[in-house]
Design an enzyme around this catalytic site. Structure first.
Site, short mmCIF file in Angstrom:
data_model
loop_
_atom_site.label_atom_id
_atom_site.label_comp_id
_atom_site.label_asym_id
_atom_site.label_seq_id
_atom_site.Cartn_x
_atom_site.Cartn_y
_atom_site.Cartn_z
N GLU A 293 0.84 -1.22 0.00
CA GLU A 293 0.00 0.00 0.00
C GLU A 293 0.86 1.25 0.00
O GLU A 293 1.80 1.37 0.80
CB GLU A 293 -0.90 -0.03 1.23
CG GLU A 293 -2.35 0.21 0.94
CD GLU A 293 -2.96 -0.83 0.00
OE1 GLU A 293 -3.11 -0.53 -1.20
OE2 GLU A 293 -3.31 -1.92 0.47
N THR B 220 2.95 1.98 -2.07
CA THR B 220 4.29 1.67 -2.58
C THR B 220 4.43 2.01 -4.06
O THR B 220 5.54 2.17 -4.54
CB THR B 220 4.61 0.17 -2.37
OG1 THR B 220 3.50 -0.59 -2.82
CG2 THR B 220 4.87 -0.14 -0.91
N GLY C 34 -12.48 2.42 -2.05
CA GLY C 34 -11.11 1.94 -2.08
C GLY C 34 -10.95 0.74 -3.00
O GLY C 34 -9.94 0.03 -2.94
N LEU C 35 -11.94 0.49 -3.87
CA LEU C 35 -11.89 -0.66 -4.77
C LEU C 35 -11.72 -0.20 -6.22
O LEU C 35 -11.90 -0.96 -7.16
CB LEU C 35 -13.15 -1.53 -4.59
CG LEU C 35 -13.31 -2.04 -3.15
CD1 LEU C 35 -14.63 -2.78 -2.98
CD2 LEU C 35 -12.14 -2.95 -2.76
N SER C 36 -11.38 1.06 -6.35
CA SER C 36 -10.99 1.64 -7.64
C SER C 36 -12.07 1.68 -8.70
O SER C 36 -11.87 1.27 -9.85
CB SER C 36 -9.74 0.94 -8.18
OG SER C 36 -9.05 1.88 -8.95
N GLU D 275 -6.56 10.60 -14.57
CA GLU D 275 -6.92 10.73 -13.15
C GLU D 275 -6.11 11.82 -12.46
O GLU D 275 -6.65 12.62 -11.70
CB GLU D 275 -6.76 9.38 -12.44
CG GLU D 275 -7.18 9.43 -10.98
CD GLU D 275 -7.79 8.16 -10.45
OE1 GLU D 275 -8.15 7.26 -11.23
OE2 GLU D 275 -7.93 8.06 -9.22
N ASP E 227 -3.87 0.95 -9.94
CA ASP E 227 -5.28 0.64 -10.24
C ASP E 227 -5.51 0.44 -11.73
O ASP E 227 -6.16 -0.52 -12.16
CB ASP E 227 -6.19 1.76 -9.74
CG ASP E 227 -5.94 2.10 -8.28
OD1 ASP E 227 -5.18 1.37 -7.63
OD2 ASP E 227 -6.50 3.11 -7.81
#
Ligand code: ADP
Ligand code: MG
Length: 393
Positions: free
Chosen positions: A43, A45, A133-135, A172, A184
């Site tokens: 995370e 990273t 948070g699941l894109s 994005e 993502d």
């Protein structure tokens, strides 16, 4: 037991075709789908040139599209009331407000990278929970990118998918204004069903490797719990963490924290910056450890990596919240071999690797713990690792 349903791709595409025909007076030329994702480990990273290990969800966003000859762009969503109308020449940074910027930004970035994108009508609809948070943002971008390929007749081979990922990342960051590290979009465009995708952000081409999960053989299920606490990446927490990581790398005299050793962090004077860097450096090691443990079927080692990762995000990186902490501890108490918060943090979702015969009990325990704590009800997804974005039908 009610899980958030991924929906059947052909049925969802049909719903969208019908809605498109009503909105725009004619059926769409193409429908594309692109999955959301859940990160197993690694995370924050990605923007530190580190390693990540996400899985594509069976939950996806669908984009229906038809080309136009007058340069007009119309973008609508079954999830949002306000459609957006503009022209293909004005889709860049500052031109588009709100949710439509994610879609318009892809058209803009694809034009900037050399695709001859015409005016289009676009309608999207998806089953990835928004802001969990699941894109859902990358799923939206990548579905639009694949639909453009369909309209242009471009075969989305691996090289094209790499270019599309770069365009979606620009969309994005530069048009929607949400900084993103690239995990993502990469997994949504390059995942293989049944596997996680190891992405190495130190390689200039962001090299990717399929990592088989073997959940079935171990009788384990991947349970995702959306706490429904909304994170807002544009709100500054993410940018602040990113700035701390850059400050740490600068103070250590390395190009990124990927090049920093754990020992070298003792040289960082600022206590907060030192903790931020320690999360990144140890988290990158935990991704490698997890990949090795998956190959060996060593679920105890994976459980430890998940536990250490969660503690690191809670204490060193400070991106957890009480709801995520509760979902994680309750899942472990209910028999999960490993659990951690996942995604950018400040709300969003947790993941747990749960023995198949304990999934229902784990869901019930988490729901009860949330009631007891006075938190709002969470929702759960049961995830079979899915494949990447593609055209439907
Ligand atoms: P996440 O990517 O974790 O779901 P983000 O904040 O990055 O959270 O992205 C969520 C935003 O993406 C939504 O608020 C909305 O602006 C946009 N979005 C995603 N999916 C859709 C959709 N199907 N229709 C309209 N907007 C969407
Ligand atoms: Mg997002």
């Amino acid at each position: 037991m009610a899980f958030v349903a991924p929906g059947d791709p052909l049925e969802l595409a049909d719903v969208l075709r019908t809605a498109f025909a009503e909105a725009y007076d004619g059926p769409p030329a193409v429908v594309a789908r692109a999955p959301g994702r859940v990160n197993l480990i690694g995370e924050h990273t990605d923007y530190n040139r580190g390693l990540v290990l996400p899985v594509a969800l069976p939950h996806a966003t669908y984009a229906a599209m038809s080309p136009r000859t007058d340069g007009v762009v119309r973008i609508g969503s079954l999830e949002e009331e306000q459609p957006w109308t503009g022209t293909v020449d004005a889709l860049g940074p500052g031109d588009v407000e709100g949710w439509a910027a994610y879609a318009a930004g892809v058209l803009w970035a694809m034009r900037a990278s050399g695709y001859d994108v015409p005016g289009v009508d676009v309608l999207v609809h998806g089953t990835v929970p928004l802001g969990a948070g699941l894109s859902s943002s990358a799923a939206l971008e990548c579905s639009v990118a694949l639909a453009v390929c369909g309209v242009l007749g471009v075969e989305p081979d691996a090289a094209v998918r790499g270019r599309l990922a770069a365009a979606c990342i620009r969309a994005e960051s530069e048009v929607a204004g949400a900084p993103t590290g690239g995990m993502d979009q990469t997994v949504s465009l390059l995942a293989s069903a049944g596997s996680a995708l190891l992405i190495d952000f130190d390689a200039s081409d962001h090299s990717t490797t399929d990592v088989a999960l073997g959940l079935d053989r171990a009788d384990l299920a991947l349970l995702v719990t959306d706490t429904r606490v909304k994170h807002a990446l544009v709100d500054g927490g993410y940018a602040a963490r990113r700035a701390d990581c850059e400050a740490a790398a600068a103070a250590l005299g390395v190009p990124s924290l990927r090049q920093a050793s754990l020992e070298s962090l003792a040289g960082l004077d600022d206590e907060r910056i030192r903790r931020r860097a320690r999360h990144i450096v140890t988290e990158i090691t935990r991704v490698s450890d997890t990949v090795e443990a998956l190959a060996a079927g060593d679920w105890a080692a994976i459980g430890k990596a998940f536990r250490d990762s969660h503690v690191s995000m809670r204490d060193d990186f400070e991106i957890s919240c009480p709801e995520l902490d509760l979902a994680v501890t309750t899942a472990v108490e209910a028999g999960a071999v490993g659990a951690r918060m996942t995604g950018g943090g400040f709300g969003g979702s947790s993941i747990a690797l749960v023995p198949v015969d304990r999934v229902e009990a784990a869901v019930r325990a988490i729901d009860a713990a949330f009631v007891a704590a006075g938190f709002g009800a969470p929702q759960h997804l049961r995830v079979e690792p899915a494949g990447s974005a593609d055209l439907v039908g």
